[in-house]
Design a protein around this motif. Sequence first.
Motif, short mmCIF file in Angstrom:
data_model
loop_
_atom_site.label_atom_id
_atom_site.label_comp_id
_atom_site.label_asym_id
_atom_site.label_seq_id
_atom_site.Cartn_x
_atom_site.Cartn_y
_atom_site.Cartn_z
N VAL A 34 1.18 -0.92 0.15
CA VAL A 34 0.21 0.26 0.07
C VAL A 34 1.11 1.08 0.09
CG1 VAL A 34 -1.75 0.58 1.22
CG2 VAL A 34 -1.96 -1.36 0.54
N SER A 35 0.35 2.47 -1.10
CA SER A 35 1.00 3.23 -1.28
C SER A 35 0.44 4.50 -1.08
CB SER A 35 2.34 3.14 -2.11
OG SER A 35 2.18 3.41 -3.04
N GLN A 36 1.27 5.23 -0.95
CA GLN A 36 0.84 7.20 -0.78
C GLN A 36 1.39 8.09 -1.86
OE1 GLN A 36 -2.83 7.96 -0.39
NE2 GLN A 36 -2.56 6.23 0.33
N LEU A 37 1.05 8.90 -2.80
CA LEU A 37 2.32 9.46 -4.25
C LEU A 37 1.99 10.26 -4.07
CD1 LEU A 37 1.30 6.03 -5.46
CD2 LEU A 37 3.21 7.82 -6.78
N THR A 38 3.39 11.84 -3.43
CA THR A 38 2.57 13.44 -3.68
C THR A 38 3.81 13.40 -4.44
OG1 THR A 38 4.59 13.19 -1.92
CG2 THR A 38 2.75 13.12 -0.88
N ALA A 39 3.02 15.05 -4.99
CA ALA A 39 3.84 15.67 -5.98
C ALA A 39 5.20 16.24 -5.55
CB ALA A 39 3.37 16.25 -7.21
N ASP A 43 2.31 18.30 -3.50
CA ASP A 43 0.53 17.74 -3.00
C ASP A 43 0.26 16.73 -3.62
OD1 ASP A 43 -0.63 20.15 -3.31
OD2 ASP A 43 -0.01 20.59 -5.78
N HIS A 44 -1.12 15.45 -2.94
CA HIS A 44 -1.34 14.08 -3.32
C HIS A 44 -1.46 13.96 -4.51
CE1 HIS A 44 -4.03 10.36 -3.49
NE2 HIS A 44 -3.21 9.79 -2.47
N SER A 45 -0.90 12.93 -5.45
CA SER A 45 -0.69 12.72 -6.41
C SER A 45 -1.17 11.66 -6.87
CB SER A 45 0.79 13.11 -7.34
OG SER A 45 1.63 12.43 -7.60
N GLY A 46 -1.55 10.59 -6.30
CA GLY A 46 -2.16 8.60 -5.94
C GLY A 46 -1.84 8.10 -5.16
N SER A 47 -1.77 6.58 -5.22
CA SER A 47 -2.37 5.82 -4.28
C SER A 47 -1.49 4.30 -5.52
CB SER A 47 -3.56 6.03 -3.46
OG SER A 47 -4.45 5.11 -4.08
N VAL A 48 -1.39 3.30 -4.52
CA VAL A 48 -1.82 1.89 -4.92
C VAL A 48 -1.72 1.27 -4.20
CG1 VAL A 48 0.42 0.02 -5.72
CG2 VAL A 48 0.27 2.43 -6.45
N ASP A 49 -2.74 0.11 -4.39
CA ASP A 49 -3.11 -0.93 -3.69
C ASP A 49 -3.37 -2.71 -4.10
OD1 ASP A 49 -3.92 -2.74 -1.21
OD2 ASP A 49 -5.92 -1.73 -1.14
N LEU A 50 -2.02 -2.82 -3.94
CA LEU A 50 -1.44 -4.31 -4.75
C LEU A 50 -1.81 -5.58 -3.98
CD1 LEU A 50 -0.72 -5.66 -7.28
CD2 LEU A 50 1.43 -5.19 -6.76
N ALA A 51 -2.44 -6.65 -4.33
CA ALA A 51 -2.55 -7.68 -3.43
C ALA A 51 -2.69 -9.02 -4.01
CB ALA A 51 -4.09 -8.15 -2.37
N HIS A 64 -4.50 4.91 -8.66
CA HIS A 64 -5.49 6.14 -8.38
C HIS A 64 -4.50 6.76 -8.97
CE1 HIS A 64 -9.15 5.49 -6.01
NE2 HIS A 64 -8.33 4.56 -5.87
N ALA A 65 -5.14 7.57 -9.85
CA ALA A 65 -3.81 8.65 -9.90
C ALA A 65 -4.46 10.21 -11.77
CB ALA A 65 -2.38 8.44 -11.05
N GLY A 66 -4.44 10.87 -10.84
CA GLY A 66 -5.20 12.25 -11.92
C GLY A 66 -6.56 12.54 -11.60
N GLY A 67 -7.42 11.40 -10.75
CA GLY A 67 -8.47 11.94 -10.61
C GLY A 67 -9.23 10.47 -11.69
N TRP A 68 -8.28 9.43 -12.23
CA TRP A 68 -8.41 8.28 -12.62
C TRP A 68 -8.52 6.76 -12.07
CZ3 TRP A 68 -10.00 7.94 -17.67
CH2 TRP A 68 -10.01 9.23 -18.86
#
Length: 204
Positions: A34-39, A43-51, A64-68
């Motif tokens: 699990v991760s959170q990305l910052t630019a 600013d928050h720029s996305g996230s990853v959740d992989l199992a 999640h990235a760029g609203g997508w």
Amino acid sequence: MPRGRYSLLDPHDHTPFAEEHFHCAPGPSGWRYVSQLTAPSGDHSGSVDLALDDLGRPIRLELHAGGWQVRGAAIDGVTWVRTDPAGTHATEGNVRAHAFTGTSPAFLVATARLLRLTPSDSATRVRLVAFTDPVLAPRTVDQSWALVDRETHATDIGPLAVDEYQVTALDTGERHTVHIAGDVVLAAPGIELEELESPPSTFS
């Protein structure tokens, strides 16, 4: 449970485009990251959740990235649903591929876990669906992975086994090297490990 921070860089000119704050751990049925990305602006720029399951297959992916947003899993190959920023349109995709990939270091660990190579194995071909930034557009890629070296290094926390992989993009022939210790990427093109609060997990 390893917890730390990666810098994500443009692999060509080394311009930083994000920091990825992550934690990951193996569990009774596999591995989760699990991760959170910052630019660079903060600013928050996305996230990853992989199992992954215990065979290294993706049983759940949420990006999640760029609203997508992308949600995916290994079903009849790999299947995913990609939703636009407005949330009004969702498109489903399915490819006869082995797993997913992208800019997050999580995907390198996941592919290595899926292939479970040994230094005596020949290079192994793998088909992946890559979600490319900044809009998580899906693209099917074919790669060749080979485990070229496995070394154990003495550290303050005890012996650390490091695997060196050679990864080849089969469409361009471009090769690069990836160093992984347990479930942490130590070095790869466009990825720098900046902080690690606890040692990598070891897989059985």
